[in-house]
Design an enzyme around this catalytic site. Structure first.
Site, mmCIF file in Angstrom:
data_model
loop_
_atom_site.group_PDB
_atom_site.id
_atom_site.type_symbol
_atom_site.label_atom_id
_atom_site.label_comp_id
_atom_site.label_asym_id
_atom_site.label_seq_id
_atom_site.Cartn_x
_atom_site.Cartn_y
_atom_site.Cartn_z
ATOM 1 N N LYS A 132 1.117 -0.891 -0.222
ATOM 2 C CA LYS A 132 -0.361 -0.182 0.083
ATOM 3 C C LYS A 132 1.199 1.311 0.076
ATOM 4 O O LYS A 132 1.734 0.967 0.523
ATOM 5 C CB LYS A 132 -0.803 0.003 1.489
ATOM 6 C CG LYS A 132 -1.744 1.393 1.612
ATOM 7 C CD LYS A 132 -3.028 1.232 2.733
ATOM 8 C CE LYS A 132 -3.425 1.697 2.554
ATOM 9 N NZ LYS A 132 -4.098 1.927 3.709
ATOM 10 N N SER A 159 -9.938 -0.639 7.139
ATOM 11 C CA SER A 159 -9.718 -0.101 5.899
ATOM 12 C C SER A 159 -8.383 -1.440 5.503
ATOM 13 O O SER A 159 -8.571 -1.361 3.729
ATOM 14 C CB SER A 159 -7.727 0.527 5.953
ATOM 15 O OG SER A 159 -8.472 1.621 5.348
ATOM 16 N N SER A 187 -9.430 1.549 2.982
ATOM 17 C CA SER A 187 -8.533 2.259 1.679
ATOM 18 C C SER A 187 -7.566 1.644 1.599
ATOM 19 O O SER A 187 -6.620 1.970 0.284
ATOM 20 C CB SER A 187 -8.246 3.425 2.387
ATOM 21 O OG SER A 187 -7.079 3.538 4.081
#
Lengths: 460, 460
Positions: free
Chosen positions: B80, B174, B150
């Site tokens: 990420k 997330s 996210s």
């Protein structure tokens, strides 16, 4: 014969052990002194004579049978009216709690009673240890002067000889400020060292319980009885308790005592205080300690950081009472609580960040300068006649106010490290000056040792 | 020959050990798959092909020499774009950090590299894991649909076979939300189990790092490499790391799995999700587990408690960047940060109090009902075509929004307990439903064991 109330707790305890006086004698002498001093000092909110007499008789009965509970056995003490007591009203200086009698004692009160101490009564506090009103309590050394707060009654009772020792609480300086202004000894121990269960709260992270006494040794004896793990207080430390008096007389030769000049010795320090501290530091040097100059960044932020934290936490704690009983609060307390409800989370979080930085900086200073303690004036200012003091956080019209009194005491509440105040002489005006010793976490013993050495050396 | 990208991490690792494929083969297959899927799913913010090829060659060289670093050695993974990487930009999905390349890897990235994993690139995140904008990333199972967030890119890359596993972060859900919406497995481990050093922060008390993978076993293997003490992360736990796969196949006979119906199975749960969970729970019962009805008060407050905490903390974290680079933020992110700066401390403190109550209630439920885990739908709703979703915390005009997606994931962030999501079938629409398993602190192994048993039983 010496008046029994002139003795220290330790001296009085020796008389009891030698059967030269009884617990009842100590109590009656204390009550007589209380009757004489109360009209001018107003140290007590409630005097529980009957309960005290029964406790003194019970203590004496045990002593007669040869059962000795320790150095506080049979000793009359005062308890700040912020502590729950099952046999006396607990009103925290507020009409909000008028007539409230809790079901059980605060853990600290329970420990004092287990130690055999005799509670004389509940001592006056500013409303919820927070109010901006000046209570009726007056300074024991000059009855026209401000006694400090919020443990005003506890410090005044000890100074006025209407208690041998007393319990106080300290969230920003409330043990140390009145102890210092009344010329007695007080300690705010390490965060978590004394249980806070059963104490009317202000801030979960700032509140501490601490004893007030006439000598450093008495203060050490009291802490020995009060300290200890309480599984029902989530902030209580499960760490063995030191013997605070074992090495108290071992002297301070070779010790390193830090002094920070920017925050603690700036222009805000009045000459009487500065002169007293300069003399005190030279006594410490004469006793073999080295004074080490240290630098601790961000100390100057701490009064603001402390105030933001206390405002928000106290407002949070009072939310339900304020909703239900708003009219029962003193107007100035209400203002403080309302102001606290307007603190933004970002200010609060910024304050907690600054606090973390200070905690690390303090630790670094102690480690890198190999300090045993730090020394500072307990307050930068002298007490004043009450009529000259609004003693108010919001009224800026006076030359001197509450922020001046607590400026030097905030840091130890924010770091959680122990801080002891003891008298370091009288100014030419006859009013006392306090010396504050800050220590390493859980190293109260070193503070007592330094304080005791100083006290012995300067005793008249 | 099977497409290498169809294998699980564990299967691919076995091929490497057997010399039936090389790390370079795995990487090339992954890059080919990436080239094919990216135009429709947009999982990657940056693809670092050259760095990846060098890492794959280095890994293969070690494998050739018989040095095996473990189950991730030679395995292509995504990271990420919230994690610092010294050889790839770290922009956290924001123009605010455009072109930023940190000096060092995040600790979690360093651990993956030490484990021999091959980073393919940085995966797409909502701006600062916080933005309300919908990124270009699309659901791997239906490219018209919302991928969750996210850690959208990490979950989509794993589901689209352009990574065998990926790193995500989870402050309110997330990791679990996008893993669930893309039909893959993800875990938010116990607070402090994986270091957060070098991860762009949101909230000190809510942020967690967690792995996303295709199978429960792969997720367990990844956590084994990622977990561990980091003395430079003050929230890191100095506790030994379990072997998460040792007993993963031991079955769940006799286990007690709690189900709370008021918060997790109310009317807000759509029928497709409810039906899938009812089936899943009967599979768990068939495997020998007992489903136990539990009651946990205050769960309903948690989405609000989580949001207040996250709003204030994130706003505090961004205060300097927002002052200096306000115009570089997405407008909706700025709104969130400005809203956060208006949270009152009393709201924040009330939220932390509610959180303490929940933590105790959760602990009590696990203890008194002797639970091994709890089961719940990861989300109460199905994903939807992007154009039907504002996915916005402030716009209330839509039938469904971000609060619906994270409603069930908040509690584990607030308590710090571990929470695993794994697929429990497809709804008639072909879209996946996720099952969330919540565990005791530091008992990730039990969650993997339950998840693995379910997965084995239901594998087609």
């Amino acid at each position: 014969m010496t008046d029994l109330t002139d003795l220290s707790m330790r001296e009085a305890g020796i008389l009891l052990l030698r059967r030269e006086a009884s617990a009842c004698d100590l109590l009656e002498a204390t009550l007589a002194q209380l009757e004489e001093s109360e009209p001018s000092v107003h140290a007590y909110a409630t005097v529980t004579e009957d309960v005290a007499r029964a406790a003194a008789r019970a203590a004496q009965k045990e002593l007669d049978r040869g059962r000795w509970r320790g150095p506080m056995h049979g000793i009359p003490v005062g308890v700040k009216d912020l502590f729950y007591t099952k046999d006396a009203p607990t009103e925290a200086g507020s009409k909000v709690l008028a007539g409230f009698v809790p079901d059980d004692d605060a853990d600290a009160v329970r420990r004092l009673r287990t130690a055999g101490a005799v509670m004389v009564g509940k001592t006056v506090t500013h409303e919820f240890a927070y109010g901006q009103n000046v209570p009726p309590t007056r300074n024991a050394l000059d009855n026209s002067c401000y006694p400090g707060g919020s443990s005003a009654g506890s410090a005044v009772a000890v100074a006025a000889r209407s208690a041998y020792g007393a319990l106080g609480t300290d969230s920003g300086g409330s043990v140390r400020v009145p102890a210092s202004l009344n010329g007695v000894v007080g300690i705010k121990p390490t965060f978590g060292r004394i249980s806070r269960r059963g104490v009317v709260a202000m801030s979960p992270s700032l509140d501490h319980v601490g004893p007030i006494a006439r000598t450093v040794e008495d203060c050490a004896l009291m802490l020995g009885e009060l300290a200890g793990f309480d599984p029902l207080d989530s902030s209580s430390l499960d760490t063995p308790v030191d013997d605070y008096t074992r090495d108290i007389g071992a002297g301070i030769a070779g010790m390193r005592i830090g002094v920070e000049r920017e925050f603690y010795f700036g222009d805000h320090v009045v000459p009487e205080v500065r002169d007293a501290l300069v003399s005190a530091m030279s006594v410490l040097q004469d006793l073999g300690a080295t004074i080490v100059e240290v630098s601790i960044p961000r100390l100057g932020l701490m009064p603001t950081v402390g105030l933001i934290t206390l405002l928000a936490d106290t407002s949070d704690y009072h939310r339900a009472l304020l909703r239900d009983r708003a009219a029962a609060y003193e107007p100035k307390t209400r203002v403080m609580l309302e102001v606290g409800s307007l603190v933004f989370a970002r200010s609060y979080l910024a304050a907690q960040r600054a606090r973390t930085v200070l905690r690390h900086a303090m630790k670094d200073a102690f480690l890198s300068d190999r300090l045993d303690a730090m020394v500072a004036p307990t307050q930068p200012v002298m007490t004043k006649p009450v009529e000259q003091l609004p003693v108010d956080l919001v009224d800026a019209s006076s030359e001197i106010g509450l922020p001046d009194f607590v400026r030097h005491t905030w840091p130890a509440n924010l770091t959680g490290q122990p801080a002891l105040t003891l008298p370091c002489g009288l100014a030419p005006s006859g009013l006392p000056v306090g010396m504050e010793l800050l220590g390493r976490p859980l190293d109260e013993a070193t503070l007592f040792r330094i304080g005791h050495a100083y006290e012995q050396e300067t005793e008249s």
